[in-house]
Design an enzyme around this catalytic site. Structure first.
Site, PDB file in Angstrom:
ATOM      1  N   GLN A   1       0.816  -1.210   0.000  1.00  2.95           N
ATOM      2  CA  GLN A   1       0.000   0.000   0.000  1.00  2.95           C
ATOM      3  C   GLN A   1       0.857   1.270   0.000  1.00  2.95           C
ATOM      4  OE1 GLN A   1      -3.013  -1.564   3.285  1.00  2.95           O
ATOM      5  NE2 GLN A   1      -3.747   0.338   2.364  1.00  2.95           N
ATOM      6  N   HIS A   2       0.211   2.359  -0.348  1.00  5.35           N
ATOM      7  CA  HIS A   2       0.673   3.733  -0.114  1.00  5.35           C
ATOM      8  C   HIS A   2       1.789   4.266  -1.005  1.00  5.35           C
ATOM      9  CE1 HIS A   2      -1.742   3.597   3.484  1.00  5.35           C
ATOM     10  NE2 HIS A   2      -0.933   2.764   4.109  1.00  5.35           N
TER      11      HIS A   2
ATOM     12  N   ASP B   1      -2.078  -4.852  -0.300  1.00  9.22           N
ATOM     13  CA  ASP B   1      -1.667  -6.123   0.295  1.00  9.22           C
ATOM     14  C   ASP B   1      -2.519  -6.529   1.496  1.00  9.22           C
ATOM     15  OD1 ASP B   1      -0.612  -4.096   1.912  1.00  9.22           O
ATOM     16  OD2 ASP B   1       1.440  -4.841   1.831  1.00  9.22           O
TER      17      ASP B   1
END
Length: 470
Positions: A75-76, A232
């Site tokens: 992520q991110h 994820d």
């Protein structure tokens, strides 16, 4: 006679590596697997992810025979693309903390309550929008060349489609909910928040439904249907078949407690991140920075292996003879103490033994995540059972002590690549038109612990005291 089984592929592009699983679309049985490492660092050329994916696909025997494929990824991360679809700079990963100051600025400018109301979360350094603010302040020329910004799984899906048009970028609500510019509460892109971070407009991926088809793969798995993908944590929940009332506790290098819920969360304290999941529901999540590596560190300190650490911990009584470990060895996220260090409290003449130290390490790791469970309940999540996964779930001591700390039924699924399996489930979903009902094998199941859970209240009280002290 029935024809040959159709195959689907799931991809997990994590911080450390790329893993590919090929499964039977009907049963979920794993047919073959492959993997390849990613380079170290907190910023990475996205093309390194693609190269690792190609190697992992080859390692899995190739993907020319799969009928559908989906990608889940860390992520991110911030991937900046120019008008021609080229990378403007290396992607900043979730664990790049240069954006901590930028996150604090954004929170100060809007206020934590306003952020929680807007996107269900309060931005921290890992969030993509904080990285955009950092880019605006420290690399304005890079921002000026940026036409579009996306997340790691969005970029890999886009590459699978063979596209160079940044306006064809797509994403799912799960991964989008960790960007900082998309609201899982009302399902809309908050362009005003992008403007707050950068003072300009940017192309961001279109958020599609969980069972949407992004198109057909042009490369690696040519002709295969491509799922919309996810982050994820959402992929792991999907791979486990988690249902409302489940909390997934992942004990990797860091710790995660994520609840599957039917309603969004809004936590202005910032402890609970109000994410969406990959099914149309929600996945409020709490993260700790210290989990398996706490046990690794204490085992090294005691000069024992992990099996011996387990035996020592289980030979001690609940409460570790009065020792309490706050395992903030790498700072901490819950509570938010980035500069904290670990502490061992309650040391006396009669309790400083290897067994008690081992027990305190296990209890401290689990109690930190129990604080996370309490925070999730505070946001309205129902916590009926805990699904215990990842590295430290292999610890016998962790499995035996967790039910008493969590005061919930604890299920330990068989060790597997659940993020990649979640992506494969999504691929089977778009292929079959309905979510698959693949069976997940269990290694152990424990009822809620019968030990006096009050013995663990000391940890929670000391944690609160320590947070206030700092």
């Amino acid at each position: 006679m029935p024809g040959p089984a159709q195959l689907v592929a799931g991809v997990d592009s994590s911080t450390q590596s790329c893993k590919v699983v090929v499964c039977d679309a009907d049963s979920g049985a794993i047919v073959r697997v492959g993997g390849a490492p990613h380079p170290d660092g907190t910023e990475v050329d996205p093309n390194a992810w693609w190269s690792a994916f190609e190697r992992a696909a080859d390692d899995a025997g190739g993907l020319a025979d799969v009928a559908a494929i989906s990608v889940a990824a860390q992520q991110h991360g911030m991937v900046c693309l120019d008008a021609d679809g080229g990378s403007v700079r290396p992607a900043l990963l979730w664990n790049d903390t240069r954006s901590a100051g930028a996150a604090a600025e954004l929170v100060s400018e809007l206020g934590p309550e306003a952020w929680a109301d807007a996107i269900g979360s309060v931005p921290v350094a890992s969030f993509t929008i904080a990285k955009l603010r950092w880019l605006a302040e420290h690399e304005p020329d890079s921002l000026a060349r940026t036409e579009a910004v996306c997340l790691p799984h969005d970029w890999l899906t886009w590459r699978l489609l063979g596209s160079r048009d940044v306006r064809r970028l797509v994403t799912d609500r799960g991964d989008a909910s960790g960007s900082g510019w998309w609201s899982p509460i009302d399902g809309r892109c908050r362009e005003d928040l992008i403007d707050l971070a950068t003072r300009r407009s940017l192309v961001v991926p279109e958020v599609c439904s969980p069972n949407a088809t992004a198109g057909e793969a042009a490369v690696v798995a040519p002709g295969a249907l491509v799922g919309i993908g996810t982050g994820d944590n959402m992929g792991a929940a999907l791979g486990l078949g988690a249902r409302t009332g489940d909390v997934i506790v992942s004990l990797g290098t860091s710790g995660v407690a994520a609840a599957v819920t039917d309603v969004p969360s809004r936590d202005p304290s910032g402890i609970v991140a109000g994410f969406a999941d990959a099914t149309g529901r929600f996945l409020p999540l709490v993260c700790t920075l210290n989990a398996a590596r706490t046990l690794d560190t204490v085992a090294g300190f005691l000069g024992v292996g992990h099996d011996q650490l387990d035996a020592l911990a289980l030979s001690a009584e609940a409460g570790a003879g009065g020792l309490t470990m706050l395992p903030y060895l790498a700072g901490e996220r819950t509570p938010n103490l980035p500069d904290a260090t670990g502490s061992l409290m309650g040391i006396g003449l009669d309790n400083l033994s290897p067994a008690n130290v081992a027990r305190a390490a296990v209890e401290g790791t689990l109690c930190g995540l129990r604080v996370g469970l309490d925070a999730l309940e505070g946001q309205g999540a129902t916590v009926d059972r805990v699904l215990l996964i990842a590295g430290a779930s292999r610890s016998n001591a962790v499995r035996r002590i967790a039910p008493a700390v969590f005061e919930r039924e604890v299920v330990v699924p068989v060790a597997a690549e659940y993020v990649a399996l979640g992506a494969a489930r999504q691929a089977a979903w778009i292929l079959r038109g309905e979510p698959p009902t693949w069976k997940i094998e269990e290694v152990e199941r424990h009822g809620a612990g019968s030990e006096d859970a009050g013995v663990y209240d000391r940890h929670r009280n000391l944690s609160a005291w320590y947070a206030n002290l700092l």
